[in-house]
Write a protein that holds these residues in place. Sequence first.
Motif, PDB file in Angstrom:
ATOM      1  N   ARG A  12     -14.982 -17.007  -4.090  1.00  0.00           N
ATOM      2  CA  ARG A  12     -15.316 -15.713  -3.483  1.00  0.00           C
ATOM      3  C   ARG A  12     -14.083 -14.843  -3.327  1.00  0.00           C
ATOM      4  N   ASN A  13     -12.981 -15.490  -2.907  1.00  0.00           N
ATOM      5  CA  ASN A  13     -11.721 -14.739  -2.741  1.00  0.00           C
ATOM      6  C   ASN A  13     -11.233 -14.188  -4.077  1.00  0.00           C
ATOM      7  N   LYS A  14     -11.405 -14.989  -5.137  1.00  0.00           N
ATOM      8  CA  LYS A  14     -11.004 -14.503  -6.462  1.00  0.00           C
ATOM      9  C   LYS A  14     -11.776 -13.245  -6.842  1.00  0.00           C
ATOM     10  N   TRP A  15     -13.081 -13.261  -6.605  1.00  0.00           N
ATOM     11  CA  TRP A  15     -13.898 -12.094  -6.921  1.00  0.00           C
ATOM     12  C   TRP A  15     -13.471 -10.885  -6.079  1.00  0.00           C
ATOM     13  N   ILE A  16     -13.190 -11.108  -4.821  1.00  0.00           N
ATOM     14  CA  ILE A  16     -12.768 -10.006  -3.949  1.00  0.00           C
ATOM     15  C   ILE A  16     -11.451  -9.408  -4.434  1.00  0.00           C
ATOM     16  N   VAL A  17     -10.497 -10.313  -4.739  1.00  0.00           N
ATOM     17  CA  VAL A  17      -9.190  -9.834  -5.226  1.00  0.00           C
ATOM     18  C   VAL A  17      -9.357  -9.075  -6.533  1.00  0.00           C
ATOM     19  N   GLY A  18     -10.187  -9.574  -7.440  1.00  0.00           N
ATOM     20  CA  GLY A  18     -10.429  -8.911  -8.723  1.00  0.00           C
ATOM     21  C   GLY A  18     -11.018  -7.526  -8.529  1.00  0.00           C
ATOM     22  N   ILE A  19     -11.976  -7.411  -7.599  1.00  0.00           N
ATOM     23  CA  ILE A  19     -12.604  -6.104  -7.341  1.00  0.00           C
ATOM     24  C   ILE A  19     -11.588  -5.120  -6.772  1.00  0.00           C
ATOM     25  N   ILE A  20     -10.761  -5.622  -5.804  1.00  0.00           N
ATOM     26  CA  ILE A  20      -9.751  -4.748  -5.205  1.00  0.00           C
ATOM     27  C   ILE A  20      -8.770  -4.255  -6.267  1.00  0.00           C
ATOM     28  N   ILE A  21      -8.308  -5.154  -7.125  1.00  0.00           N
ATOM     29  CA  ILE A  21      -7.366  -4.762  -8.191  1.00  0.00           C
ATOM     30  C   ILE A  21      -8.013  -3.736  -9.120  1.00  0.00           C
ATOM     31  N   MET A  23     -14.389 -25.218   0.394  1.00  0.00           N
ATOM     32  CA  MET A  23     -13.114 -24.615   0.000  1.00  0.00           C
ATOM     33  C   MET A  23     -13.208 -24.020  -1.399  1.00  0.00           C
ATOM     34  N   SER A  24     -13.888 -24.739  -2.303  1.00  0.00           N
ATOM     35  CA  SER A  24     -14.033 -24.242  -3.667  1.00  0.00           C
ATOM     36  C   SER A  24     -14.837 -22.938  -3.690  1.00  0.00           C
ATOM     37  N   ARG A  25     -15.912 -22.885  -2.888  1.00  0.00           N
ATOM     38  CA  ARG A  25     -16.724 -21.684  -2.826  1.00  0.00           C
ATOM     39  C   ARG A  25     -15.917 -20.504  -2.262  1.00  0.00           C
ATOM     40  N   ARG A  26     -15.137 -20.777  -1.214  1.00  0.00           N
ATOM     41  CA  ARG A  26     -14.319 -19.712  -0.623  1.00  0.00           C
ATOM     42  C   ARG A  26     -13.279 -19.193  -1.625  1.00  0.00           C
ATOM     43  N   MET A  27     -12.657 -20.160  -2.361  1.00  0.00           N
ATOM     44  CA  MET A  27     -11.666 -19.745  -3.351  1.00  0.00           C
ATOM     45  C   MET A  27     -12.305 -18.872  -4.426  1.00  0.00           C
TER      46      MET A  27
END
Length: 221
Positions: free
Chosen positions: A195-204, A189-193
């Motif tokens: 990864r999701n943070k990085w994805i959201v940051g890139i999209i923004i 779960m920590s790894r997914r979170m």
Amino acid sequence: MSEVFEGYERQYCELSANLSKKCTASGALNGEKKKQKLSEIKAGLEDAEALIRKMDLEARSLQPNVKAVLLAKLREYKSDLNNLKSEVKRIASGNLNPAARDELLESGMADALTASADQRSRLMTTTERLNQSSDRIKDSRRTMLETEELGVSILQDLHSQRQSLLHANNTLHGVDDNIGKSKRILTNMSRRMSRNKWIVGIIISLLVIAIIVILYFKLAK
């Protein structure tokens, strides 16, 4: 107290009581029956002497304090055996010719009466000893049964405790497995979170860049 000595003692008491009864019975017999009974008694006296010798050897092989007590008892048994022998001689005197028998009876009348009293006393003593030995055997048997029952109860308790420990051990293993699984789930779960943070940051970041480009072209016109 020596168990070996007590075994010989018990045998002697039983044999002495039996010989006393045979002496009493032989006094009322005549002829061949009396001779046969006397032969049985003499054979019994030999067995009694053998038992006394065995008791003497056993008593002398023990510690001094025990040895003194047993030798004192042994002296009583030797005296008892001598009285039996005297009783047998008195009964055997009935096989003599009338004149010799009368002379012997006249000279030993007092001894005969004393021997009869001693015989009754001996019977009472040997019976009491047999009863005491029987009571000791019963007490020992009862103690042995109680000890056996206690041992069985202890073994059952130990088995129950072993089962409880095995169950607790299995439960601990299960808890360890669950904790391990929980750790793996939390790590994923920590790894997914992350990864999701990085994805959201890139999209923004892409959206911001796109807005800036659009604004630039509009203002440039």
